[in-house]
Design an enzyme around this catalytic site. Structure first.
Site, PDB file in Angstrom:
ATOM      1  N   SER A 136       0.832  -1.189   0.000  1.00 51.13           N
ATOM      2  CA  SER A 136       0.000   0.000   0.000  1.00 51.13           C
ATOM      3  C   SER A 136       0.878   1.255   0.000  1.00 51.13           C
ATOM      4  O   SER A 136       1.579   1.524  -0.955  1.00 51.13           O
ATOM      5  CB  SER A 136      -0.960  -0.034   1.193  1.00 51.13           C
ATOM      6  OG  SER A 136      -1.910   0.996   1.114  1.00 51.13           O
ATOM      7  N   HIS A 178      -4.091  -0.387  -4.485  1.00 50.77           N
ATOM      8  CA  HIS A 178      -5.554  -0.501  -4.318  1.00 50.77           C
ATOM      9  C   HIS A 178      -6.217  -0.116  -5.641  1.00 50.77           C
ATOM     10  O   HIS A 178      -7.243   0.577  -5.667  1.00 50.77           O
ATOM     11  CB  HIS A 178      -6.055   0.416  -3.199  1.00 50.77           C
ATOM     12  CG  HIS A 178      -5.440   0.168  -1.856  1.00 50.77           C
ATOM     13  ND1 HIS A 178      -5.798  -0.900  -1.058  1.00 50.77           N
ATOM     14  CD2 HIS A 178      -4.479   0.839  -1.181  1.00 50.77           C
ATOM     15  CE1 HIS A 178      -5.087  -0.866   0.063  1.00 50.77           C
ATOM     16  NE2 HIS A 178      -4.277   0.166   0.003  1.00 50.77           N
ATOM     17  N   GLU A 205      -5.401  -5.065  -4.982  1.00 55.51           N
ATOM     18  CA  GLU A 205      -5.157  -5.573  -3.642  1.00 55.51           C
ATOM     19  C   GLU A 205      -4.791  -7.058  -3.691  1.00 55.51           C
ATOM     20  O   GLU A 205      -5.194  -7.781  -4.606  1.00 55.51           O
ATOM     21  CB  GLU A 205      -6.381  -5.349  -2.760  1.00 55.51           C
ATOM     22  CG  GLU A 205      -6.642  -3.874  -2.490  1.00 55.51           C
ATOM     23  CD  GLU A 205      -7.880  -3.619  -1.642  1.00 55.51           C
ATOM     24  OE1 GLU A 205      -8.587  -4.605  -1.314  1.00 55.51           O
ATOM     25  OE2 GLU A 205      -8.143  -2.444  -1.311  1.00 55.51           O
TER      26      GLU A 205
END
Length: 279
Positions: A136, A178, A205
């Site tokens: 992330s 994401h 993801e």
């Protein structure tokens, strides 16, 4: 620093941006693959939870890596720039086989680590064989140019994204995470249109791009990677677009790669994964 500064280094360690929300318990495929690259049961891994404000983030990943059988895992919670000069933590970084940067806020990584001995050591050691992964926010920070924040949506707009300097492990890719879950195609295209020399890598993801020393990307995980190749861009209206106006980009190439698929950022060649039965 340009893209050519990052190529032709066979000693470089693997660079592994992860799209976030990677499977951690049932079948931690991505984390296991990273441990394997680091040396498996003999490996030592440092976790940098700086991007997160949750106190248990570092210890949780330490526990995960220990469950995967590493020789040692340790959390280095750099909370401020003074922490980045601690000799005991720098000593740990000088000895580990792999470094894992957690999710959270990528600006906490860039403003805390940027320009410090920690950032310099990560770059130097990666060029000598240290393997570095980030999930992330940690994935966004890996590149030379980092997407700091931006708007959602599929269409690029003139003011859709804000860039900031990243860690600089690679200048050949620009990472967003994401990706499908948060509809981020437009902001990746916008970022690439500012200076279309790098390859855009949009990570779903639970999906990772394992970037080898020869700049070949291999997909690992349950989702897909969107590869945006701007090398044959014919025209762009980014220079004339007014605030909030859509941007026209002609000649962009786009690939969707699933697990086992590869892309070489030097040759710009994508290869599909082999059929499941043959893998």
């Amino acid at each position: 620093m340009s893209a050519r500064d990052f190529i032709h280094n066979p000693k470089r360690g693997w660079i592994v941006p992860i799209g976030g929300a990677e499977e951690k318990y049932r079948d931690p495929q991505i984390l296991r693959a990273f441990v394997d690259r680091c040396g498996g049961e003999k490996s030592t891994i440092a976790v940098i939870p700086t991007a997160s404000r949750l106190e248990d983030t570092g210890p949780r990943y330490v526990e995960l890596f220990e469950e995967l059988g590493v020789s040692r895992a340790i959390s280095l919670p750099f909370e401020n720039r003074q922490d980045c000069t601690r000799k005991d933590w720098l000593q740990v970084l000088s000895e580990v086989d792999g470094v894992f940067m957690t999710g959270g806020n990528q600006l906490r990584l860039s403003t805390t680590l940027g320009g410090t001995p920690v950032a310099r050591m990560l770059r130097d050691r990666n060029s000598e064989g240290l393997h570095v992964a980030g999930t992330s926010a940690g994935a966004a920070y890996i590149s030379e140019h980092m997407i700091a924040f931006g708007d959602e949506g599929p269409t690029p707009h003139a003011n859709m994204v804000q860039l900031a300097p990243g860690l600089g492990l690679t200048g050949t890719v620009l990472v967003d995470q994401h990706f499908r879950q948060r509809d981020r195609l437009g902001r990746l295209l916008t970022a690439l249109s500012f200076n279309p020399f790098a390859t855009g890598v949009g990570l779903d993801e639970d999906t990772a791009a394992f970037i080898a020393p020869d700049e070949t990307i291999e997909v690992v995980g349950s989702g897909a990677i969107t590869v945006v190749d701007p090398s044959e861009l014919e025209s762009s209206t980014m220079d004339s677009a007014k605030r909030s106006e859509p941007v026209s980009l002609i000649g962009i190439r786009l690939h969707i790669l699933i697990e086992g698929g590869t892309y070489n950022t030097q040759t710009r060649e994508a290869r599909a994964a082999r059929p499941t039965a043959a893998r």
